[in-house]
Design a protein around this motif. Structure first.
Motif, short mmCIF file in Angstrom:
data_model
loop_
_atom_site.label_atom_id
_atom_site.label_comp_id
_atom_site.label_asym_id
_atom_site.label_seq_id
_atom_site.Cartn_x
_atom_site.Cartn_y
_atom_site.Cartn_z
N ILE A 196 0.83 -1.20 0.00
CA ILE A 196 0.00 0.00 0.00
C ILE A 196 0.87 1.25 0.00
CG2 ILE A 196 -1.96 1.11 1.14
CD1 ILE A 196 -2.36 -1.46 2.74
N LEU A 242 -11.17 -7.82 -9.73
CA LEU A 242 -9.96 -7.01 -9.74
C LEU A 242 -10.09 -5.89 -8.71
CD1 LEU A 242 -9.28 -6.67 -13.58
CD2 LEU A 242 -7.99 -8.04 -11.93
N THR A 243 -11.23 -5.24 -8.69
CA THR A 243 -11.46 -4.15 -7.75
C THR A 243 -11.60 -4.66 -6.32
OG1 THR A 243 -12.50 -2.76 -9.42
CG2 THR A 243 -13.03 -2.28 -7.13
N ASN A 249 -8.23 -5.63 -4.96
CA ASN A 249 -7.35 -4.49 -4.72
C ASN A 249 -7.78 -3.68 -3.51
OD1 ASN A 249 -5.20 -4.50 -6.56
ND2 ASN A 249 -6.56 -3.91 -8.22
N LEU A 250 -9.07 -3.43 -3.39
CA LEU A 250 -9.54 -2.63 -2.26
C LEU A 250 -9.33 -3.38 -0.95
CD1 LEU A 250 -12.79 -0.98 -3.69
CD2 LEU A 250 -10.61 0.13 -3.19
N GLU A 260 -5.69 -3.23 0.00
CA GLU A 260 -5.24 -1.92 0.45
C GLU A 260 -5.97 -1.44 1.71
OE1 GLU A 260 -4.60 0.97 -2.60
OE2 GLU A 260 -3.00 -0.27 -3.42
N HIS A 297 -9.25 -1.19 2.36
CA HIS A 297 -10.51 -0.46 2.20
C HIS A 297 -11.74 -1.35 2.37
CE1 HIS A 297 -8.70 3.31 1.22
NE2 HIS A 297 -8.08 2.86 0.16
N LEU A 330 -13.83 -1.50 4.65
CA LEU A 330 -15.00 -0.81 5.21
C LEU A 330 -15.65 0.17 4.24
CD1 LEU A 330 -13.86 -0.18 8.90
CD2 LEU A 330 -15.40 -1.95 8.04
N ASP A 331 -15.08 0.34 3.05
CA ASP A 331 -15.74 1.19 2.07
C ASP A 331 -17.06 0.53 1.66
OD1 ASP A 331 -14.61 3.52 -0.14
OD2 ASP A 331 -16.41 2.38 -0.63
N VAL A 338 -18.59 0.39 -0.96
CA VAL A 338 -18.60 -0.27 -2.28
C VAL A 338 -18.33 -1.77 -2.13
CG1 VAL A 338 -16.16 -0.08 -2.94
CG2 VAL A 338 -17.93 0.07 -4.69
N LYS A 348 1.70 -0.54 -10.04
CA LYS A 348 0.45 -1.25 -9.74
C LYS A 348 -0.67 -0.78 -10.65
CE LYS A 348 -1.41 1.64 -6.03
NZ LYS A 348 -1.96 1.69 -4.67
N LEU A 401 -2.89 -3.32 -13.01
CA LEU A 401 -4.35 -3.39 -12.90
C LEU A 401 -5.01 -3.09 -14.25
CD1 LEU A 401 -6.95 -3.61 -11.30
CD2 LEU A 401 -6.69 -1.24 -10.62
N PHE A 413 -0.37 9.26 6.15
CA PHE A 413 -0.93 8.61 4.96
C PHE A 413 -2.16 7.79 5.33
CE2 PHE A 413 -1.16 4.66 2.46
CZ PHE A 413 -1.44 5.19 1.22
N PHE A 451 -5.70 8.41 3.86
CA PHE A 451 -6.13 7.36 2.94
C PHE A 451 -7.49 6.79 3.36
CE2 PHE A 451 -4.95 3.17 0.73
CZ PHE A 451 -4.98 3.72 -0.54
N ASN A 499 -13.79 7.11 4.41
CA ASN A 499 -14.55 6.10 5.12
C ASN A 499 -14.73 6.45 6.59
OD1 ASN A 499 -15.47 4.14 3.24
ND2 ASN A 499 -13.32 3.76 2.79
N HIS A 513 -18.44 6.59 8.01
CA HIS A 513 -18.90 5.85 9.19
C HIS A 513 -19.38 6.79 10.30
CE1 HIS A 513 -18.22 1.64 8.07
NE2 HIS A 513 -17.43 2.20 7.16
N THR A 519 -19.40 7.15 -1.71
CA THR A 519 -17.95 7.30 -1.68
C THR A 519 -17.41 7.31 -3.12
OG1 THR A 519 -17.47 4.92 -1.62
CG2 THR A 519 -17.82 6.03 0.50
N GLN A 542 -17.56 3.99 -4.76
CA GLN A 542 -18.91 3.63 -5.24
C GLN A 542 -19.22 4.33 -6.55
OE1 GLN A 542 -21.07 4.63 -1.45
NE2 GLN A 542 -21.88 2.57 -1.65
N MET A 598 -17.17 2.67 -9.43
CA MET A 598 -17.65 1.33 -9.77
C MET A 598 -19.02 1.40 -10.46
SD MET A 598 -17.01 -1.86 -9.80
CE MET A 598 -15.41 -1.63 -9.03
#
Lengths: 398, 398, 398, 398
Positions: free
Chosen positions: A260, A302-303, A306-307, A310, A312, A314-315, A317, B291, B295, B379, B383, B387, B391, C290, C293, C296
């Motif tokens: 990351i 793929l998404t 990756n999320l 990294e 994410h 809790l996003d 999406v 990266k 992707l 970061f 980053f 989120n 939340h 977000t 979202q 995507m």
């Protein structure tokens, strides 16, 4: 009543977190510790961790088991999405960190501590994953990372422990190993190079069987629910398949990935059950899903991968993609036979009542009664129509 | 001067095209034949095909070699894109059909024939690929497909040949095999089921070696240009790697895929060089590309592979994607070591002057001097900022 | 009991389907007719269609209303996905054809007819959409398309009707117009060119208002549920917004698109409510979703729109994408103000309790208390770390 | 020889950079200033900036013009990709920041300064874009951001300047405006809310014309090269179109977007030429590109726009996508007529020798001679074949 500040330390019993435990006390904190199990610890190991923590002077220690939650909220979707990072790595560690961090954040809120501490160094992915989850779930709590902040070397940590009278067998083990339900990661001297593979001995499971066997995996709505005809919960299914398959030394590889924080990192892994389950599940899907479903799933994975990698998770999406996955898995029910042998496996075939390759609807290589050669001729003409026009318009240029 | 109509027949010497050859003459056509080599025929086989064609009464026969063109215009990009259909199949047959059809269309234009004939049945992909390329490149020529149109059974074809005094060993061979530079496909009784794997004997290359060896593949700008330190052309590299690796029975699998006409089809394949080259190339890329490049390449390869599979090679978007690939391969230069053993291989590691995992820029797991723990802390906070806000806004709901 | 074959004709009362009605009787069929309303017909028009059908000798005529179903199963998702084909066209006709065809297929099954007939010509999208849905839902029924098959000209059809004593005002109206709940398409002499816009008079709604006004649209879970503070069903909301907005001559454009059969086609449209609702909904989403979202959703909508346009609504991947959409719309609740004026509109702004742009979490352009300048400095360093390394490694090349 | 440290300050002459200029001197730096023009400054303004900088005590001031480079390396691709962030915003500021930062980094290297300073606050995108480019291109130079680091309020800055005897009309202008070749951004009190549109007076160009006119834009290989029949360079074309179109108050909107640091930000913009050029270019593309090209371009543009927005212009994947774009633009040559009127415009139509909608290849709505109704019937059957099978297999479930 004490006005001492309280800190919750994510505790693994290793050198780094043992150091942190003492160092935090020295800073004046009341230290609470927690170990979150994602399927890699035995009861005995957990008991020992608790004992160790108390002997280091902690106020209390909790062992939290999130194995089932880890399956329900992540592994289920990693299977549904056939998620392999860069087509290689089942995201063994990436995924479990999220559930460890979430459990720690909840514990921190429950205990009412002022700070959370973790033993991450400054060069990996885990520091970011832990920091992010804590920032999202309990942004008001301070985050303390002594090893990262003080850039401590292993030698300095050991000296500090000796100075504080803490015994321990701290001679550097050759490989750092992280084990969970969805696989084991292995780091060592080879993974710091670009050109060497891990030594055979570095992998936790050694080759134990020399013959071959076929294992039959049952899926229901995309989830593994049985082995060789015996019904199991998905977690049991993963555990038992792993026992069977790791005896053949399967699911090993070395992956180089993007951390990351932007540097490249190489990691060895052994993940027999994850790798086999994903391959088996994917083969079943190729029989029961339409080509548009297969393509869209590949794009979304793929998404999703990756999320998750990294940090994410809790996003929102991710919840949206999981709804997509849930919808796709409706008919992913059937059994898959997998052939196992030392160091290799392949999928033999599948059986499913939802198989779209049923003989009644036309066989590949044989003629079908529901359409004629004329139909295909017409199809081919129209299917290539735009390029026919394109080439007509541009034929003088080419 | 004759006013007989002329037809060019795509000729393989098998039952179907032998039937077509006679049948077209009976229809009153002057029959010309052509065989297009994509790397699967030897000189001797091609000579025999010519002889066979003439003995069946053709006006002329041509052997056209497109192996180099096939590499330059397709295989190069299948490597650059690490293209495996559904993460499994290197598109061995799909890709070569385009170059066969293109060569046939050019030959048809050169000969000035009125029609093109091919021996496709009505249930596979090849009929569509051939029809489409002909419709695009020479839409004014009629397309004749006797086997498809008359829904002929194998038995009917054999009886017809016997009636016309054509001898031949037409007893059905157990497996239909199609060989080219980028792999061999195998169909047989198992591939008509969903649950059986191909018999060991069905694969063209049998296991010949029992030990193990490491082969070193050199890439330059993404293209394979050497083996074990010896410089080779890419075509030679593929051929020689295939010879080495198929002795270990590598690159075999059974793939179930979606045909262009909508039915599911299962196909066995043996493609040792393609599968190893793609894995080796991909590993090298993971070290030298960013990266974002990795992707985006994964996303584009889904499209490139699907369009190629479905016969849309002539769509200009394919040239656009190839331009993208060309740009990405600038630094994909280095050597990759691959460990070979019976039925299995793995990538040992890579060496490249473009390796982004250089120790001077921070090591995974060790601390780096160009950033601090504070930097990563900042970061992680930023980053995960969105989120965190998300939340906070929704915390009462959850 | 009659052994006459029965056919169900999709009937619009225009020249083509009037021709078909007579022609099918002449072929010996018992003709049943059906008109499917997707929101474009009034009660009076439907009554007249029934009368007309009976006067042409049909056995029976049914009017089927699918407006609500059209909203629930398609429009809802076209809004959720902000779907505009090629960023322009709200897929007005593409979407409704699916529900017309589905209703016709169900009617055909209910009536037990042998065949289904439709008046499509051979050059558009609708023929494919109708054929495909019928092939999927009732593959055993024959499809009859007289206009397409006989390549009839308008003049030939008119002569035929005159010869059969059918009166009618068949002089070609200047523009062909197709109206439904989700917009009206318009074709005419300008749309056959590439360089002319539709004449003002060609659009069904003429400019009626000269001032300006602000309309407030309420959304709940992504669905339009109110106008100017008044609660409405989504269908009412679309209808009433359309009445208000089309008085300003809004939502007009000419789109050039790719037909399913490969040729380019140009179509005018007037779709005031769809264009405004999508813009309003999208603006609300930009405040409550977000960035992951939003991204995507944009990717999935490309696929959803294309598959719907090409008649693949029944592919299960569409249900999977709809599940994704449903999940994303959870918090898409709030009101959006839109400013209307002759020929133009813009979104004024939104109000939502789920707005992520709340002042308490940092304002764009003003400093926030939950992070420091140091945090952003660290973020920027790490966020650009890989490219810093990349440029270091390659700096001598550039 | 002085051992004073040197700093290069990115200078705009506004309150923030005036403050920085004095503050940096006070810190003991030799201050050099630079202003980078991306098309928004006149010669007079630049001369005044230089004078102002010198009067504040700078060692030297440079004006660097990167307008042409900005076009060649970014705007060209924003047009080729029809890039509108979230389908709204032409990325006016996002794109130019990269070229400003790059020019500053080069100037810093040339001058041999120790540090670079910029006046960014801590809440926007620009701080990250500047930091990242500097970190990548000259990681060894310190970055100083006084406004961000000291969290200064406007009032504090003004007081400081007054205390240092610097005069200036610092009363807060109502709107902050940033102008460049690719559009002008506008921030003000309304953009800090979610529900208000910018006041008419906030937009830099006021409505000056009341009639209507048609402008003809010529494209060659995707680049704008002429207006109303007169050949121009692309930069001239943008400038002149902007003059014509902004007199109609076109290209205005308010966009809410995701900042790189995770908060939502709202920005007004006026970008007449960008918005019109992208719409015109896209329409031309819809006539000359295949549907696969259009779809793939839409997908790639989502990524290109996002990465550019987030400051990742230097990632090599951007060069790869640009290669893709270059390939797609080969035939994007022709003229586009655009109708302009107060506050609104629409594309009238296009003329191109590469138009795929030529009447000789079939007209939408009319029958074509190169295929028959039977061909389309066959096409529809095969095109829907998989879903026919799918629904057969699952019909009992539904």
């Amino acid at each position: 009543m004490s006005d001492q500040k309280k800190v919750l330390l994510a505790f693994s019993g290793g050198l780094d977190t043992t150091y942190c435990s003492l160092y935090l006390k020295e800073l004046g904190y009341q230290v609470y510790t927690v170990t979150v199990n994602t399927g890699g610890f035995t009861k005995e190991e957990l008991d020992k961790l608790e004992e160790r923590s108390r002997s280091l002077g902690s106020e209390s220690h909790s062992n939290v088991d999130v194995t089932e939650e880890f399956y329900q909220k992540a592994i289920k979707y990693l299977i549904a999405g056939n998620v392999l990072k860069n087509n290689t790595y089942p995201l063994s560690v990436s995924a479990e960190r999220v559930f460890q961090a979430t459990a720690i954040a909840k514990e921190a809120i429950k205990l009412g501590v002022d700070a959370i501490a973790h033993g991450s160094t400054g060069a990996g992915n885990d520091q970011v994953r832990f920091d992010m989850i804590f920032n999202i779930l309990c942004p008001e709590k301070e985050i303390i990372t002594p090893i990262r902040d003080k850039r401590l070397s292993r030698e300095e940590e050991i000296q500090y422990l000796i100075d504080h009278g803490v015994s321990g067998n701290w001679e550097k083990s050759l490989y750092s190993v992280n084990q969970g339900l969805w696989g084991t990661s292995v780091g060592g001297k080879e993974t710091l190079t670009s050109d060497q593979f891990l030594a055979e001995a570095a992998f936790p499971s050694q080759l134990k069987k020399t013959g071959e066997e076929v294992v039959e995996i049952s899926f229901e709505g995309g989830e593994p629910v049985g082995l060789n005809g015996k019904s199991l919960t998905p977690v049991q299914c993963i555990e038992q398949l792993n026992t069977i398959a790791s005896a053949y030394a399967l699911g090993r590889d070395v992956h180089v990935g993007d951390t990351i924080i932007g540097i490249k990192g190489r990691v060895g892994f052994e993940a027999a059950a994850p790798v086999i389950l994903i391959r088996a599940h994917h083969t079943l899907e190729k029989h029961v899903l339409t080509k548009n479903q297969l393509l869209m799933k590949d794009q979304l994975s793929l998404t999703y991968g990756n999320l998750l990698h990294e940090g994410h998770y809790l996003d929102p999406v991710m919840r949206d993609i999981e709804s997509f996955y849930d919808s796709t898995q409706k008919y992913v029910t059937g059994t898959v036979k997998v052939h196992l042998a030392p160091y290799r496996f392949y999928v033999v075939g599948i059986t499913s009542e939802h198989d779209l390759m049923q003989s009644s609807f036309g066989k590949y290589g044989e003629m079908n009664n529901s359409w004629s050669g004329e139909d295909v001729k017409g199809f081919s003409k129209i299917f290539g129509n735009q390029n026919m026009i394109y080439h007509k318009v541009h034929q003088t240029d080419e």
